[in-house]
Design an enzyme around this catalytic site. Structure first.
Site, PDB file in Angstrom:
ATOM      1  CG  ASP A   1       4.031   0.021  -1.074  1.00 45.87           C
ATOM      2  OD1 ASP A   1       3.976  -0.867  -1.810  1.00 45.87           O
ATOM      3  OD2 ASP A   1       3.189   0.044  -0.248  1.00 45.87           O
TER       4      ASP A   1
HETATM    5  C1  BGC Z   1       1.263  -2.588  -1.331  1.00 47.84           C
HETATM    6  C2  BGC Z   1       2.425  -3.370  -0.561  1.00 47.84           C
HETATM    7  C3  BGC Z   1       2.628  -4.563  -1.361  1.00 47.84           C
HETATM    8  C4  BGC Z   1       3.145  -4.168  -2.745  1.00 47.84           C
HETATM    9  C5  BGC Z   1       3.436  -5.271  -3.840  1.00 47.84           C
HETATM   10  C6  BGC Z   1       1.478  -2.468  -2.589  1.00 47.84           C
HETATM   11  O1  BGC Z   1       0.377  -1.888  -3.151  1.00 47.84           O
HETATM   12  O2  BGC Z   1       1.030  -1.463  -0.357  1.00 47.84           O
HETATM   13  O3  BGC Z   1       1.927  -4.086   0.903  1.00 47.84           O
HETATM   14  O4  BGC Z   1       3.742  -5.404  -0.901  1.00 47.84           O
HETATM   15  O5  BGC Z   1       1.983  -3.560  -3.455  1.00 47.84           O
HETATM   16  O6  BGC Z   1       2.432  -6.071  -4.041  1.00 47.84           O
END
Ligand code: BGC
Length: 759
Positions: A293
């Site tokens: 993530d």
């Molecule tokens: C989120 C994800 C997301 C990623 C990319 C993160 O902060 O938890 O779900 O896909 O950012 O934007």
């Protein structure tokens, strides 16, 4: 601060095709993919391998001037060196093409990039938030909604979505409940499968985008519903509740996973060998790759699990995190670690193989620009067909919670209707918080939807502001709780109306990532407005717009009609109006329990009995609260229709079955009301004595049926051992003999019951 609002474009460069890649064996499309990957890996330097594991956010002007300094210049230069495997948030054919061209034509090996984006519930034309879609229990519609999202995203140059979110959760305080399918692992698994199939399509043509199951794992159980908090849970809960939807996505052919921000039993998910190596890549045989993530690898330092960037990079790669999203530690540390022998190169090779496999499967080596079609970009995004599809999904997502005195559907002519609430005239909130590609103010508001019905008199007053600041992805919403100046005007139109429709609830940016709440009431002044209007005209239809279950005991007691309309996306107002006027008979059922108050959270239907479930001794020593009932206000699976249904003749084929035999169950359902309608028939089991305590009820099958007025259908269910068994704390699947209770009903709390024995 991360900037994913928009990736602009940098200078269109003069590109020199070096032709190098064209002559290589990995470009021979007749060879098997695994062979092509092996050829390519042999050609790659360590830096190029690690580069594939590096993902950057496109935070600069992609087709504008070349960045001259800072991290953007570094990113740009790293793409040119072949040290980047994927970009996120670069979108639009022109921009994707510009970056892809550097990767393919200017780097030594010409390896194409993956372009990822948060296509959570649509791209430009938005579907309802996933929690709302889940309320439809309509797997075909949900699959189709993901298909529409894929059509639009792929037309914009993208080839990868960071969806579906398959986090099971039972705590409405957590803002991200809006992204998932709610509290039940069975329903969640079916929906996860439908969404993967919708995104990825039948085969990887240029309308398919790679799906990504997230967040692996247990993110939905952050303590106290506080975003990014820690998770502690038993293995059996993990196996029985959290993992099934993830496993379902693997079975459906998903190609990527994203790990999560939380710790699980003290170990960050990103550095978790048990989750990523033992379960995902081991037991489940997952052949795709895991992306971290956002900065979750580096955050292992803050968690207190890694000493520095190098330690974090090592722990993440050992644990099976294949791609680094924006931590910037793989690209800076892994080469050094591999050269020192601290990280085995074979681990890097494995990660690279997984990433390349996805690129080969997608066909990017054969045509890196297969998603870059300007004509399709023009015709496929925001078109009529997509709007019709999301409207259909939106209507199916609405849940009728209460309809006393048959206040609904509204008369189509001759009525005076007062419409009240800032959200009734809000064209942004219905878009939810994951709407990065959608333009502001593009949802149809309830006001606009209701204005289509011209034979009534419709008057509107907002009554009170809800948000005081402009809605934005990065900022906290400021809520009005002091200005009551609009109340009088609202009361005036209410007093003169036959029926009052009040649209109340949450601003779109009050749920989603980073948006946990400790109250589940109507934000700001809205509850007071509701009570004040009620005093002058109690004929109120309350339409809720919200990204999570709300706790509204006063409304449930006093307001005659309540419609749960979530955040329904671009066509929100049309869907709501069509339901209010009876052009669509609501059929949704709640995918999450609605609590009576926030103190009940987490609350869910598939709980354990406890040793003292009832007050049989008539004193205080039983499992309950002193100040409020322990049951939810509206249970999981609950939802009404304008018609009514009667259930009869629950039959189980035999009183006892051998293990391995199919258990056949049937029930007759009759439409006993005055409208044609849809019903979601739900089958729950309970294993009353087991080697590990089992929940009082577990959903194991459901069917969405349509019944004409007066019509009866016999519904057949077939259960196998898989439905009766469970995982123990060692992850072993057990099917134990004994008695099983069955309930077939219209929500998780009401239905017909019977039992059988498993020998
Ligand atoms: C989120 C994800 C997301 C990623 C990319 C993160 O902060 O938890 O779900 O896909 O950012 O934007």
């Amino acid at each position: 601060m991360k900037n994913r609002i928009k990736a602009y474009s940098f200078l269109t460069l003069i590109i020199f095709a070096n032709g190098y890649a064209q002559n290589k064996k990995h470009m021979d499309y007749k060879r098997p993919i695994e062979e092509r990957i092996s050829f390519l890996i042999k050609e790659m330097t360590l830096e190029e391998k690690v580069g594939q594991m590096n993902q950057y956010n496109g935070s600069w002007d992609v087709t504008g001037p070349k960045p001259e300094s800072g991290s953007n210049e570094e990113k740009y230069n790293n793409i040119k060196k072949g040290w980047v495997g994927s970009m996120l948030t670069v979108r639009g054919v022109k921009e994707v093409r510009a970056v892809q061209k550097i990767a393919v034509e200017e780097t030594r090996l010409g390896i194409p990039l993956l372009f990822g984006f948060d296509v959570i519930h649509g791209y430009k034309t938005l579907s309802p938030i996933p929690l709302a879609e889940a309320a439809s229990w309509d797997l075909e519609a949900i699959k189709n909604s993901a298909r529409v999202a894929a059509l639009e995203a792929s037309a914009s140059g993208l080839n990868w979505t960071f969806a579906p979110n398959v986090d099971i959760t039972n705590d409405a305080r957590w803002g991200r409940v809006m992204e998932g399918a709610g509290e039940d692992p069975y329903l969640g698994s079916k929906i996860a499968t439908a969404r993967v199939k919708g995104f990825q399509g039948e085969h990887f043509d240029n309308t398919s985008i790679i799906a990504c199951a997230k967040h692996f794992a247990a993110y939905g159980f952050v303590e106290a519903g506080r975003e990014y908090n820690s998770v502690d849970m038993s293995n059996s809960k993990l196996y029985n509740t959290v993992l099934p939807p993830f496993k379902a996505t693997v079975d459906a052919g998903i190609r990527t996973f994203m790990n999560s921000f939380n710790t699980l039993n003290g170990i960050p998910a990103t550095g978790n060998v048990f989750l990523q190596r033992d379960i995902l890549k081991g037991a489940w045989g997952f052949k795709g790759f895991v992306v971290s993530d956002w900065a979750s690898i580096a955050e292992m330092i803050t968690h207190g699990y890694a000493a520095n960037g190098a330690d974090a990079a090592r722990k993440a790669v050992v644990a099976g995190s294949d791609m680094d999203m924006e931590s910037n530690v793989y690209v800076t540390e892994l080469v050094k670690l591999a050269k020192k022998g601290t990280v085995k190169e074979s681990l890097i090779d494995d990660a690279v193989r997984r990433i390349l496999r996805v690129k080969f499967e997608l066909g990017l080596f054969d045509d890196p620009y297969k998603y870059c079609d300007e004509a399709r970009e023009k015709s496929n995004i925001g078109n009529k067909a997509n709007n019709e599809d999301v409207l259909d999904m939106a209507k199916k997502s609405i849940v009728l919670l209460k309809n006393d005195k048959n206040l609904l559907p509204l008369k189509k002519s001759g009525a005076k209707i007062a419409l009240i609430g800032a959200l009734a005239n809000d064209k942004n909130s219905p878009l939810g918080s994951w709407r990065i590609a959608a333009d502001d103010n593009t949802a149809v508001s309830v006001l606009e939807g209701m204005q289509q019905y011209k034979n009534n008199v419709l008057v509107y007053e907002q009554g009170t502001d809800v948000a005081l600041n402009k809605q934005s992805f990065l900022d906290e919403v400021k809520i009005n709780s002091t200005d009551f100046s609009g109340f009088e005007a609202a009361k005036k139109i209410a007093k003169e109306a036959d029926v009052v429709v009040m649209v109340l609830g949450e601003i779109g940016f009050q749920s989603g990532e980073g948006r946990s709440r400790t109250e589940l009431d109507l934000p700001g002044n809205q509850q007071q407005l509701l009570e004040e209007v009620y005093k002058v005209n109690p004929n109120i239809v309350l339409v809720l717009n919200n990204g999570r279950p709300l706790a509204l005991p006063w409304a449930a007691e006093h307001i005659p009609a309540i419609v749960e309309a979530w955040q329904l996306g671009t066509q929100s107002g049309n869907a709501i109006a069509q339901v209010l006027y009876g052009d669509y008979n609501p059929s949704g059922k709640l995918p999450m329990s609605f609590p009576r108050n926030v103190g009940q959270c987490p609350i869910y239907y598939n709980l354990y009995n406890t040793g003292r479930p009832t007050d049989k001794d008539n004193n205080v020593f039983w499992s309950h609260y002193s100040d409020v009932e322990k049951t939810p206000l509206y249970p999981f699976g609950y939802g009404l229709s304008y018609t009514s249904f009667a259930y009869k003749n629950l039959k189980i084929a035999k009183p006892s079955f051998q293990k391995g035999e199919k258990i056949e169950v049937s029930v007759d359902v009759t439409n006993t009301g005055n409208f044609d309608g849809k019903e979601i028939v739900q089958l729950y089991i309970n294993d009353p004595v087991a080697s590990l305590v089992r929940p009082i009820k577990e959903l194991k099958a459901f069917e969405l049926i349509e019944l004409k007025k007066g019509e009866t259908k016999t519904i057949h269910f077939v259960l196998s051992d898989e439905a009766l068994g469970f995982y123990d704390n060692d992850g072993k699947f057990l099917v134990e003999s004994g008695l099983f209770n069955i309930m077939v009903g219209w929500n998780s709390n009401e239905g017909l019951s019977s039992k059988f024995e498993l020998k």
